[in-house]
Design an enzyme around this catalytic site. Structure first.
Site, PDB file in Angstrom:
ATOM      1  N   LEU A  33      47.205  82.434  69.592  1.00  0.00           N
ATOM      2  CA  LEU A  33      47.595  81.107  69.091  1.00  0.00           C
ATOM      3  C   LEU A  33      47.139  80.904  67.654  1.00  0.00           C
ATOM      4  N   THR A  34      47.630  81.761  66.791  1.00  0.00           N
ATOM      5  CA  THR A  34      47.445  81.568  65.352  1.00  0.00           C
ATOM      6  C   THR A  34      48.347  80.396  64.959  1.00  0.00           C
ATOM      7  N   ALA A  81      51.631  89.899  66.141  1.00  0.00           N
ATOM      8  CA  ALA A  81      51.519  90.368  64.754  1.00  0.00           C
ATOM      9  C   ALA A  81      51.442  89.166  63.830  1.00  0.00           C
ATOM     10  N   THR A 132      59.865  96.620  62.991  1.00  0.00           N
ATOM     11  CA  THR A 132      60.815  95.977  62.092  1.00  0.00           C
ATOM     12  C   THR A 132      61.566  96.996  61.235  1.00  0.00           C
ATOM     13  N   ASP A 133      62.738  96.589  60.731  1.00  0.00           N
ATOM     14  CA  ASP A 133      63.479  97.465  59.811  1.00  0.00           C
ATOM     15  C   ASP A 133      62.770  97.564  58.447  1.00  0.00           C
ATOM     16  N   GLU A 134      61.857  96.627  58.161  1.00  0.00           N
ATOM     17  CA  GLU A 134      61.233  96.593  56.826  1.00  0.00           C
ATOM     18  C   GLU A 134      60.375  97.833  56.550  1.00  0.00           C
ATOM     19  N   TYR A 158      52.872  93.294  54.507  1.00  0.00           N
ATOM     20  CA  TYR A 158      53.335  93.125  55.893  1.00  0.00           C
ATOM     21  C   TYR A 158      53.963  94.420  56.421  1.00  0.00           C
ATOM     22  N   SER A 161      51.569  97.230  56.923  1.00  0.00           N
ATOM     23  CA  SER A 161      50.704  97.098  58.110  1.00  0.00           C
ATOM     24  C   SER A 161      51.493  97.417  59.383  1.00  0.00           C
ATOM     25  N   LYS A 162      52.771  97.033  59.424  1.00  0.00           N
ATOM     26  CA  LYS A 162      53.587  97.374  60.594  1.00  0.00           C
ATOM     27  C   LYS A 162      53.820  98.897  60.637  1.00  0.00           C
ATOM     28  N   ASN A 188      65.708  88.375  62.772  1.00  0.00           N
ATOM     29  CA  ASN A 188      66.104  87.525  63.897  1.00  0.00           C
ATOM     30  C   ASN A 188      66.257  86.080  63.441  1.00  0.00           C
ATOM     31  N   LYS A 197      60.307  80.582  57.665  1.00  0.00           N
ATOM     32  CA  LYS A 197      61.279  81.648  57.429  1.00  0.00           C
ATOM     33  C   LYS A 197      62.598  81.034  56.954  1.00  0.00           C
ATOM     34  N   ARG A 222      70.216  91.061  54.048  1.00  0.00           N
ATOM     35  CA  ARG A 222      69.507  91.281  55.309  1.00  0.00           C
ATOM     36  C   ARG A 222      70.551  91.440  56.420  1.00  0.00           C
TER      37      ARG A 222
HETATM   38  P1  NAD Z   1      55.597  85.070  65.041  1.00  0.00           P
HETATM   39  O1  NAD Z   1      54.737  85.040  63.807  1.00  0.00           O
HETATM   40  O2  NAD Z   1      56.534  83.951  65.296  1.00  0.00           O
HETATM   41  O3  NAD Z   1      54.679  85.209  66.346  1.00  0.00           O
HETATM   42  C1  NAD Z   1      53.572  86.072  66.397  1.00  0.00           C
HETATM   43  C2  NAD Z   1      52.762  85.696  67.629  1.00  0.00           C
HETATM   44  O4  NAD Z   1      51.664  86.615  67.732  1.00  0.00           O
HETATM   45  C3  NAD Z   1      52.162  84.296  67.573  1.00  0.00           C
HETATM   46  O5  NAD Z   1      52.335  83.643  68.804  1.00  0.00           O
HETATM   47  C4  NAD Z   1      50.684  84.549  67.287  1.00  0.00           C
HETATM   48  O6  NAD Z   1      49.835  83.538  67.796  1.00  0.00           O
HETATM   49  C5  NAD Z   1      50.476  85.888  67.989  1.00  0.00           C
HETATM   50  N1  NAD Z   1      49.338  86.646  67.447  1.00  0.00           N
HETATM   51  C6  NAD Z   1      49.049  86.885  66.140  1.00  0.00           C
HETATM   52  N2  NAD Z   1      47.920  87.609  66.040  1.00  0.00           N
HETATM   53  C7  NAD Z   1      47.513  87.871  67.302  1.00  0.00           C
HETATM   54  C8  NAD Z   1      46.420  88.599  67.855  1.00  0.00           C
HETATM   55  N3  NAD Z   1      45.523  89.203  67.074  1.00  0.00           N
HETATM   56  N4  NAD Z   1      46.287  88.664  69.202  1.00  0.00           N
HETATM   57  C9  NAD Z   1      47.193  88.039  70.012  1.00  0.00           C
HETATM   58  N5  NAD Z   1      48.228  87.320  69.541  1.00  0.00           N
HETATM   59  C10 NAD Z   1      48.402  87.241  68.203  1.00  0.00           C
HETATM   60  O7  NAD Z   1      56.363  86.460  64.960  1.00  0.00           O
HETATM   61  P2  NAD Z   1      57.818  86.847  65.461  1.00  0.00           P
HETATM   62  O8  NAD Z   1      58.792  86.555  64.376  1.00  0.00           O
HETATM   63  O9  NAD Z   1      58.021  86.294  66.811  1.00  0.00           O
HETATM   64  O10 NAD Z   1      57.670  88.436  65.532  1.00  0.00           O
HETATM   65  C11 NAD Z   1      57.194  89.072  66.724  1.00  0.00           C
HETATM   66  C12 NAD Z   1      57.156  90.564  66.489  1.00  0.00           C
HETATM   67  O11 NAD Z   1      58.448  91.047  66.158  1.00  0.00           O
HETATM   68  C13 NAD Z   1      56.244  90.995  65.333  1.00  0.00           C
HETATM   69  O12 NAD Z   1      55.593  92.181  65.705  1.00  0.00           O
HETATM   70  C14 NAD Z   1      57.203  91.253  64.181  1.00  0.00           C
HETATM   71  O13 NAD Z   1      56.695  92.216  63.301  1.00  0.00           O
HETATM   72  C15 NAD Z   1      58.423  91.765  64.929  1.00  0.00           C
HETATM   73  N6  NAD Z   1      59.720  91.539  64.288  1.00  0.00           N
HETATM   74  C16 NAD Z   1      60.072  90.289  63.868  1.00  0.00           C
HETATM   75  C17 NAD Z   1      61.338  90.077  63.327  1.00  0.00           C
HETATM   76  C18 NAD Z   1      61.794  88.708  62.876  1.00  0.00           C
HETATM   77  O14 NAD Z   1      62.868  88.592  62.285  1.00  0.00           O
HETATM   78  N7  NAD Z   1      61.046  87.641  63.118  1.00  0.00           N
HETATM   79  C19 NAD Z   1      62.234  91.151  63.219  1.00  0.00           C
HETATM   80  C20 NAD Z   1      61.820  92.436  63.652  1.00  0.00           C
HETATM   81  C21 NAD Z   1      60.572  92.605  64.206  1.00  0.00           C
HETATM   82  O1  DAU Z   2      63.716  92.394  58.632  1.00  0.00           O
HETATM   83  C1  DAU Z   2      62.902  91.976  59.676  1.00  0.00           C
HETATM   84  C2  DAU Z   2      61.873  91.004  59.148  1.00  0.00           C
HETATM   85  O2  DAU Z   2      62.556  89.785  58.914  1.00  0.00           O
HETATM   86  C3  DAU Z   2      60.696  90.803  60.082  1.00  0.00           C
HETATM   87  O3  DAU Z   2      59.993  92.003  60.223  1.00  0.00           O
HETATM   88  C4  DAU Z   2      59.757  89.711  59.553  1.00  0.00           C
HETATM   89  O4  DAU Z   2      58.729  89.456  60.479  1.00  0.00           O
HETATM   90  C5  DAU Z   2      60.576  88.453  59.339  1.00  0.00           C
HETATM   91  O5  DAU Z   2      59.763  87.444  58.772  1.00  0.00           O
HETATM   92  C6  DAU Z   2      61.763  88.732  58.429  1.00  0.00           C
HETATM   93  O6  DAU Z   2      61.309  89.039  57.083  1.00  0.00           O
HETATM   94  P1  DAU Z   2      62.066  88.491  55.797  1.00  0.00           P
HETATM   95  O7  DAU Z   2      61.160  88.523  54.648  1.00  0.00           O
HETATM   96  O8  DAU Z   2      63.377  89.187  55.641  1.00  0.00           O
HETATM   97  O9  DAU Z   2      62.366  86.984  56.322  1.00  0.00           O
HETATM   98  P2  DAU Z   2      62.322  85.583  55.553  1.00  0.00           P
HETATM   99  O10 DAU Z   2      62.989  84.581  56.439  1.00  0.00           O
HETATM  100  O11 DAU Z   2      60.973  85.273  55.031  1.00  0.00           O
HETATM  101  O12 DAU Z   2      63.275  85.845  54.302  1.00  0.00           O
HETATM  102  C7  DAU Z   2      64.644  86.237  54.493  1.00  0.00           C
HETATM  103  C8  DAU Z   2      65.230  86.466  53.116  1.00  0.00           C
HETATM  104  O13 DAU Z   2      65.341  85.195  52.450  1.00  0.00           O
HETATM  105  C9  DAU Z   2      64.353  87.321  52.200  1.00  0.00           C
HETATM  106  O14 DAU Z   2      65.197  88.104  51.374  1.00  0.00           O
HETATM  107  C10 DAU Z   2      63.602  86.307  51.357  1.00  0.00           C
HETATM  108  C11 DAU Z   2      64.580  85.156  51.257  1.00  0.00           C
HETATM  109  N1  DAU Z   2      63.984  83.796  51.174  1.00  0.00           N
HETATM  110  C12 DAU Z   2      63.020  83.469  52.083  1.00  0.00           C
HETATM  111  C13 DAU Z   2      62.434  82.218  52.060  1.00  0.00           C
HETATM  112  C14 DAU Z   2      61.365  81.845  53.062  1.00  0.00           C
HETATM  113  C15 DAU Z   2      64.426  82.907  50.225  1.00  0.00           C
HETATM  114  O15 DAU Z   2      65.327  83.213  49.407  1.00  0.00           O
HETATM  115  N2  DAU Z   2      63.866  81.660  50.206  1.00  0.00           N
HETATM  116  C16 DAU Z   2      62.875  81.282  51.077  1.00  0.00           C
HETATM  117  O16 DAU Z   2      62.374  80.130  50.982  1.00  0.00           O
END
Ligand code: NAD
Ligand code: DAU
Length: 352
Positions: A33-34, A81, A132-134, A158, A161-162, A188, A197, A222
């Site tokens: 619960l960060t 994460a 992640t694809d990143e 980020y 670290s992944k 997503n 995001k 993206r």
């Molecule tokens: P998020 O930031 O919304 O959620 C992360 C969750 O992990 C939170 O509930 C947080 O409390 C928990 N957490 C953080 N540190 C922790 C710890 N040390 N122990 C236990 N719980 C902890 O993230 P998300 O967007 O739901 O992403 C989930 C996973 O999917 C991540 O591993 C991320 O890298 C991966 N991912 C995300 C996306 C995306 O677009 N959001 C895409 C591809 C992969």
């Molecule tokens: O590709 C998968 C990744 O997608 C995941 O691994 C990450 O956890 C997730 O956060 C996401 O990363 P991005 O950096 O791509 O997502 P974000 O929504 O932060 O940004 C999407 C794109 O939009 C990126 O090119 C940055 C841009 N952006 C983002 C924000 C927050 C803007 O132009 N303006 C903004 O205010």
């Protein structure tokens, strides 16, 4: 029994919803619960023996070992994460701690536990790393999409670290034989997405009459996937993926950020028009670029389709409209998240 980590976050909580709605068995949900973890994301879901929520850290060896033994865990799905690229640029430390050290400890506990299993329980155990694809770095405009064979070239704290945690997962398979699976997914979007995001931030800012910040020229590309499609892909990999293999997951949906935000504005114009009759796109504002901003990601998702028969169900238009409607119908959730009120609830609820 499944051990899910990070199940109170965006994708994790959607996964729990998807899991129960498709008849999944009991699970343990371990989340620290960060700021990104919100117990409200789990409202309306089964609790108790079906869904045991544990407030804790994946880096806590004693806790994790205890959960594995006590619940006779058959698979771990690691969502936990730090996930926000911009935060990793401002302060990478938490990313190193959770994404690298946390995953390492989880792997150590999994290895010790799995080594003590025998027969079917040992051969069917799985550790699924949600990545992640990143980690593959940035593509040029004409480069082919990332396949599972692309080199890792992470560019942000980020993604570095992944990448490090994925390497550990790979090493635990290669060295110790731990039956691991890794998924690399694109961006997503959908319900319960934290409004830091791009998509949820722009929905929130649009409705609040604030600027919609576009980094740089907005031409960064993206690949976008509706979150429930990601969840169904993870279920497929968990059921049928081959241990030691990597599966790319994507939406076949490459879009420049500016197009994403313009499409979002058009849907908002339709679903919740501005009172002055003008378009939300007038709120688009170009701001300073993200340092080291990756130009393009694209996912080649043919392997998961060929091996496991998975394809996304939503198009960008249908998924984005569902998402907008969810945010319009759940303004209280957004208000609580933005005001930080849900954190007071956590403090009260977990005070003891
Ligand atoms: P998020 O930031 O919304 O959620 C992360 C969750 O992990 C939170 O509930 C947080 O409390 C928990 N957490 C953080 N540190 C922790 C710890 N040390 N122990 C236990 N719980 C902890 O993230 P998300 O967007 O739901 O992403 C989930 C996973 O999917 C991540 O591993 C991320 O890298 C991966 N991912 C995300 C996306 C995306 O677009 N959001 C895409 C591809 C992969
Ligand atoms: O590709 C998968 C990744 O997608 C995941 O691994 C990450 O956890 C997730 O956060 C996401 O990363 P991005 O950096 O791509 O997502 P974000 O929504 O932060 O940004 C999407 C794109 O939009 C990126 O090119 C940055 C841009 N952006 C983002 C924000 C927050 C803007 O132009 N303006 C903004 O205010």
């Amino acid at each position: 029994m499944l051990l899910l980590t990070g199940g109170a976050g965006f994708i994790g909580s959607n996964f729990v919803r998807d899991w129960f709605s498709t008849g999944g068995g009991p699970l343990v949900n371990l989340d620290k619960l960060t700021y990104a973890g919100n117990p409200r994301n789990l409202e309306g879901l089964p609790a108790g023996a079906q869904h045991a929520f544990i407030h804790g850290d994946i880096a806590d060896r004693d806790l994790v070992s205890d959960l594995l033994e006590k619940h006779g865990i058959s698979a771990i799905v690691n969502f936990a994460a730090e996930s926000h690229v911009d935060r990793s640029i401002h302060g990478p430390e938490d990313f190193i701690q959770t994404n690298i050290v946390g995953t390492f400890r989880l792997l150590e506990c999994a290895r010790a536990y799995w080594s003590g299993l025998s027969g079917d329980r040992r051969s069917s155990f799985r550790f699924l790393q949600v990545s992640t694809d990143e980690v593959y770095g940035s593509l040029g405009p004409n480069d082919p999409a990332f396949t599972e064979l692309n080199r890792y070239e992470p560019n942000s704290p980020y993604s570095a670290s992944k990448a490090a945690s994925d390497h550990l997962v790979r090493a635990y398979h290669h060295t110790y034989g731990l039956p691991v699976l890794t998924t690399n997914c694109s961006n997503n979007y959908g319900p319960y997405h934290f409004p830091e995001k791009l998509i949820p931030l722009c929905i929130h800012n649009a409705l609040a009459g604030k600027p919609l910040p576009i980094y740089g020229d907005g031409q960064q590309v993206r690949d976008w996937l509706y979150v429930r499609d990601h969840c169904s892909a993870i279920r497929r990999v968990l059921e049928g993926g081959r241990p030691g293999e990597v599966y790319n997951i994507g939406g076949w949906n490459e879009k420049p950020n500016l197009d994403v935000v313009r499409t979002l504005c058009a849907i908002l114009d339709d679903e919740s028009p501005r009172t002055d009759g003008r378009s939300y796109s007038e709120q688009i504002t170009f701001v300073k670029d993200r340092p080291g901003h990756d130009r393009r990601y694209a996912i080649d998702a043919r392997k998961i389709e060929a091996e496991l028969g998975w394809r996304p169900q939503e198009t960008f238009e249908t998924g984005l409209r569902k998402t907008v409607r969810w945010y319009l119908d759940n303004s209280e959730w957004v208000r609580e998240v933005v005001s930080g009120e849900y954190r007071n609830w956590i403090a009260t609820h977990y005070a003891s």
